[in-house]
Each structure stands twice: as C-alpha cells, then as structure tokens.
Write an enzyme that holds these catalytic residues in place. Structure first.
Site, short mmCIF file in Angstrom:
data_model
loop_
_atom_site.label_atom_id
_atom_site.label_comp_id
_atom_site.label_asym_id
_atom_site.label_seq_id
_atom_site.Cartn_x
_atom_site.Cartn_y
_atom_site.Cartn_z
N GLU A 145 35.66 -48.74 76.60
CA GLU A 145 34.40 -48.52 77.32
C GLU A 145 34.41 -49.21 78.69
OE1 GLU A 145 31.30 -47.86 73.59
OE2 GLU A 145 31.37 -49.82 74.57
N GLU A 306 33.94 -42.62 69.07
CA GLU A 306 33.05 -43.42 68.23
C GLU A 306 31.81 -42.56 67.95
OE1 GLU A 306 32.16 -47.29 69.79
OE2 GLU A 306 34.24 -47.69 70.37
#
Length: 661
Positions: A145, A306
């Site tokens: 991320e 995710e």
C-alpha cells in the site's frame, strides 16, 4: 503462468509450525489456490545485518506447494526492523512540524534515504535470487500500500536534497523556478536551488505552486522507490509477475505512473471498513467507483489483493458482515474487472495492531460461518472464472480523473466541503444509480471511445488539454464541464488572459464573470419547472451566441441568471454546470444528458441492485448484485440466460446472479 482465481493473505510466522499443515489442508478444502506472504516479515528474513534466514519461508512455500497452493511474495520494505532503525535512526521519517516519527508501527521510513535504499537493494536482491525460479512462487508485490501512512511524510534533509535535485532537473535555472512559482509574492524568490526547503509548518500560508510541485515530487519519489525493487526482481526472476496493492482513489502517488512498472495492478477492497462514514446505500457506489478507477489505471483487468473477509478494526471495529455479504462484495469486485480475489486474511491475528481485523478464520482457528460461505462461493465461481479472464466492462461514458487536479484542490479547496474526488463521485453516483457503466479516463487517455465524457473541476489547464477537449466535441462527443474549469495553468498560477474558463469558454459557449462561494448556505436552481437545491459554489456567467440555458439560479442576488448551459460545437455538444447539483438536480440533469448522448442503462432494477457487464470476444456476462437484506427484482435483458443463481429477475437478500448473453 497457471490461471489462479482465489487466494488468501497468510502469515505463518504468527503461528506455531505444527499449525501450518492444518491451515494448508483447510485452504485446499476451501478452494484456495494461492497465498500472499512475507510483506511485513523483514526481521524474520534478516534478523541481523549480515544474517539472512529464509528457511522458515522456504518451508512454508514448500508445504503449501504440496497442497497445490502457490505463493505471491511481498517484499517487506514497509516494516524496517528495530536493529536497522537503532543503527541508522536517520531512516525514520520527519513530518511537516519537524518531528521524527518513531518505530513501532509500519512505513516508518524515508523513501529517499540512501542508507535505507542500500539495505532494501541488498534484501530484495537476496529474495529475488533465492525465489526467482521457485516453481511455487508465481509473483511479487513490492512493499505494501505505497503512500499509506505517508501523507505528510517525509520532510527530512534527504528529502529536501532530493526535492532540490528534482526541481533543478525540471526548471534548469532559479529564474525559471521563480517565474513558475510566482515567488515575487511575499519576497519568496530563490537565488540558488539549495535555498529551497521541503515544506514545513509556516507562520501563515503556503505557496500553492511550490506545494503542487512538492506533491508531484512525492509521487515521483514513490515511483522511483518502487522501480528500484522492480528492476531487481525482473533481473533475477523468470515467469513471475509483479503487481502492487492499490487503494482506490488514494492519491499520495500517481497510480497511472506507478502502473507502468507493473504487469497488472491489484487493489485492497474493504466494504465494511470501520473508517467509512457513508451509509450502507452510499457505500455501494463509493465501492463500485473504487473498483472502476482501479481498472482504469492500466485499462485492463486487475486483482484484489485484500478482499474483506470479516469484521474490520484496529482500535475500533466495523459491523459484522451479514450472511451473504462477503459473497456479494467479492463478486462486486469480479463484476467490475477483478480476475482474481485474494482474501484478507486467513486467520484473525492474536497480537499487534490488527488483532481485530478479522479473517476467514476467527482467533481460535476453527472454521465457521465465514469459512463456509466463502468456500461455497469459490466452488460455484471457479468454473466461471476461467471464462471471465480478460473480459472487461465496455462503458459508453467516462469520467476524467487526474491526480494533479486532486493535488491542486487539496492545496486550495475553495470551500471546506469541496474535494476533487468527492465531486467526481457525485457524478459517478448519478449514473451508478441508473446502472449506467462508467470508465475513469486519464487526461492522456482516449476520449474518442466514449459518447459522453464528464470532466469535473478542470482547474489546471494546458493548451494541449484544451485542444483535446475541443477536438473531442468537434468530432461529435458530448462533454460536461463544471465550475472551476480553466482557472490555473500547470504551475498552479491563475490565468489572466481572458475570462474563465479560458479558451474553453469558446467550447462551452459561456464566460464566467463572477462567482460565489456558498459557505454556510445553498442556492436554488430552476430546472424543468422545479426549484431544486445546489451547493458549494455558483458561477455567474454570460452566455455566448447559440448557447442554450438549461437551468437558472432561483435564489440569491443572481436569481434568473444562467446556471447550467448547453452549447453546440462542431458535431458535438458541451454542457457547463456552474454549481454542485444537489441529489435531485443531479439525477434529473444526468438522466437528460445521458439520453441526449445515447448512453443507455445495463438493465432496469430496483434500488440497491447493481448491474454490470463484462465482455470479451462477443460473449457478455451480466452480474446482478443485490446489496440489500431484502428481496429485490430486475428486468432480465433480452437474450440473456441465467448461469449462476436461482430465478432470473428475482433476487434473494445479498444474492448475486450471473447471466450470459
């Protein structure tokens, strides 16, 4: 590469070794084909500076492989270990108040620091050499991320020097820098590039042009940080992909540029995030928009790295997903372009910050409702996933999305409730509610693919972009422009050569002579015989010949003045919206514009029913998602037959049907 469709994020280092085989068997029974591992395991892989230990990871990869489960490796550069920070505290990032952010979380790093970069190079090289030809390792995720946790970081001396070098490369001379930044204001001229600082908290105000370049620099730094790793991985690996887990509209890094380094992009999707403020109905379009924008970053199918599989939470928690919701959320991702779904996480962690970010299995490790639901979903979807691979939604409408426009509005939002992405999502919502599919389009993208192009808040403008919009309409396109268009040049300096919206006034058929920031109030707008609400801003304009007034202001001192206009140009038409339409006005306006542009709905359905089509080689797959806890219905389009679900046209709560046509 073997086609894989369903996976899970797995952290074997959090659990005793004898549990691993139990996990692998449960994964196999569930239909899990791959795992992502190691993205936060730097200390486990390098416990000391000159000691590497891959034995535990070797064992996990091999054990999972024995069950037919492949591995995606994350490089653990988001979690520098304590020994590294202790030896080199200069690696820690510095915020805009000059405070050093300490060890104990994640992303506690300065991504420009040469010492940190040296350690990364060594670690990633060792990993790539070791796993680059392992038959059970199929791909890589550099870091995690990127941009997360770094919004106001880093402003250390290393970043200052790198910023100065970036500026020198861009502007060549301080004379050109001073001109581009307008430094004559408040005596901000620079004699040397070495005088330029990374932005810290000032006594009052900030230079908007300097801040825009700082944001550009920060994005380029992250791209360069990633390139260091991707170059190493590609050098030592064979037949292994590289991806990264994006975060929808997160804008610390320009995801279009980052995507140039990747084979495909991935995304983290948490519909029940504890941090989301939207109501359940509002979440549906926000989540759909995130998926659509991720698809746009490389204009190709993507992966979910995710996907929510339980309650989200750190210090506080979100709601528990109701039975059927995990399936609906997962298939919403597939419907909008995901070729694979990797769930976060396998088992709820018993330690650390994410103890309450729940996984497929609870803390106890015993399979329960979530496990059984996702197992059933995988079993029904796996036969269809192969047919869906590579298929894409093919919308007739697009919304222009630019990271630089977003940066400019972060610096000067005008109204405290006005944001660039928020404005984009309001237009997205109006079409989403009618099940009209949308693409997000970069400014460099192909406008000609779309019958309707929506371009909100085109605040920064260049001659090249002006001409591109004009050519699009000239050749028959329908373009929607809004307030705050053509205000500044690419350096974030106000344009002064003509009235707003600059040269695009010729295209829109209007001139903006004044404007009103609607702070603490709203305005009424007369549209199709109704007095409806608008908010945040009012452009006060003069219309040019051939311009049609679609709506007028119905309150304030400019009552009766034009608010929304339509102007023919070449073979096409340009709409100009001088305010932020309220929900009723937006719905009515976009219904009219879509009809005039010939943009049609996928199918007619009740509220909270989402309809999306993926297509490839003449085959069309219609996904119908019921986001509601109530039974719903939709009209089955002609030529479609049901291939997943019970009764076409009728949906049980949270049911997802798939039809082929």
């Amino acid at each position: 590469m073997k086609q894989l469709y369903f996976g899970v994020d797995y952290y074997p280092e959090h659990w005793e070794r004898e549990r691993w085989e139990v996990d692998a068997e449960l994964m196999r029974q569930m239909g899990i084909q791959m795992v992502r591992m190691a993205e936060f395991s730097w200390h486990k892989l390098q416990p000391e500076e000159n000691k590497f230990d891959f034995a535990w990871l070797d064992e996990a990869v091999a054990l999972l492989g024995n069950y037919g489960i492949y591995t995606i490796l994350g490089t653990p550069t988001a979690a520098p270990p304590a020994w590294l920070i202790h030896k080199h505290p200069e690696i820690l990032p510095v915020d805009q108040q000059g405070r050093v952010r300490g060890f104990g979380g994640r992303h506690h790093d300065c991504q420009s620091n040469p010492v940190y970069r040296k350690y990364i190079s060594k670690l990633v090289t060792k990993l790539a050499q070791h796993y680059g030809r392992n038959p059970w390792v199929i791909g890589w995720q550099p870091d995690n991320e990127l941009g997360n946790s770094h919004q106001e970081l880093c402003t250390c001396e290393s970043c200052r020097r790198h910023f100065q070098d970036w500026l020198k490369k861009k502007y060549k001379t301080t004379e050109e820098l001073n001109r581009a930044w307008g430094t004559a204001f408040w005596s901000q001229e620079y004699n040397e590039f070495t005088e330029v600082c990374a932005p810290r908290i000032t006594v009052t105000g900030e230079n908007p042009s300097a801040m825009l370049d700082w944001k550009r620099f920060c994005s380029d730094l992250i791209v360069d940080f990633t390139k260091q790793q991707t170059d190493i991985i590609r050098k030592f690996t064979e037949n292994q992909f590289i991806t990264h887990n994006y975060m929808g509209f997160a804008d610390k890094v320009d995801y279009y540029k980052l995507g140039e380094l990747l084979d495909f992009v991935s995304h983290d999707q948490y519909p029940g995030g504890f941090y989301l403020s939207e109501t359940p109905h509002e979440k549906n379009y926000v989540l759909a928009a995130a998926l659509d924008v991720v698809r746009s970053y490389k204009n190709q199918p993507f992966w979910i790295m995710e996907q929510q599989s339980g309650i989200t939470g750190w210090e506080v928690m979100g709601r528990a997903p109701a039975p059927g919701q995990l399936t609906a959320w997962s298939l919403q991702s597939v419907a909008r372009g995901a070729d694979a779904i990797v769930f976060f996480r396998w088992r709820t962690c018993a330690m650390g910050t994410e103890q309450y970010w729940h996984g497929i299995l609870p803390h106890s490790g015993n399979p329960g409702r979530r496990y059984e639901e996702l197992k059933s979903m995988i079993q029904t979807m796996e036969p269809l996933m192969e047919r869906l691979q590579g298929s894409m939604p093919r919308p007739q409408a697009g919304i222009v999305f630019s990271f630089e426009q977003a940066y400019a509005f972060q610096i000067q939002p005008h109204h405290e409730d006005l944001s660039y992405t928020g404005q984009i999502q309001k237009y997205y919502r109006a079409l989403y509610q009618q099940n009209i599919p949308l693409d997000f389009v970069p400014e460099q993208g192909d406008f000609k693919k779309y019958k309707l192009l929506i371009a909100p808040l085109q605040y920064l403008m260049s001659p090249e972009l002006e001409e591109k919009y004009m050519e699009y309409v000239r050749q028959g396109g329908h373009l929607l422009l809004t307030m705050r268009t053509g205000v500044k040049d690419v350096h974030n300096l106000c344009m002064t050569d003509r009235e707003l919206p600059g040269r695009l006034g010729e295209l829109a058929g209007i001139e903006v002579l004044e404007y009103d920031c609607l702070k603490g109030t709203h305005v009424k707008v007369q549209y199709q015989g109704q007095s409806l609400q608008a908010d945040l801003w009012s452009d006060l304009m003069r219309i040019l010949p051939e311009t049609e007034i679609l709506a007028e202001y119905d309150s304030e001192f400019y009552k009766g003045e034009p608010c929304i206009t339509k102007h023919p140009y070449g073979e096409g038409v340009c709409y100009y919206v001088g305010t932020q339409p309220g929900e009723e006005l937006m719905e009515a306006l976009m219904t009219e514009i879509c009809q005039k542009a010939g943009v049609k709905t996928v199918c007619s359905a009740q509220k909270d029913v989402e309809c999306v089509v993926r297509e490839k080689d003449g085959n069309r797959f219609l996904f119908v998602v019921n986001h509601s806890s109530e039974e719903k219905s939709y009209i089955v389009p002609e030529g479609y037959r049901l291939i997943r679900g019970e009764e076409a046209g009728k949906l049980k709560k949270y049911e997802v049907q798939i039809l082929e046509g």
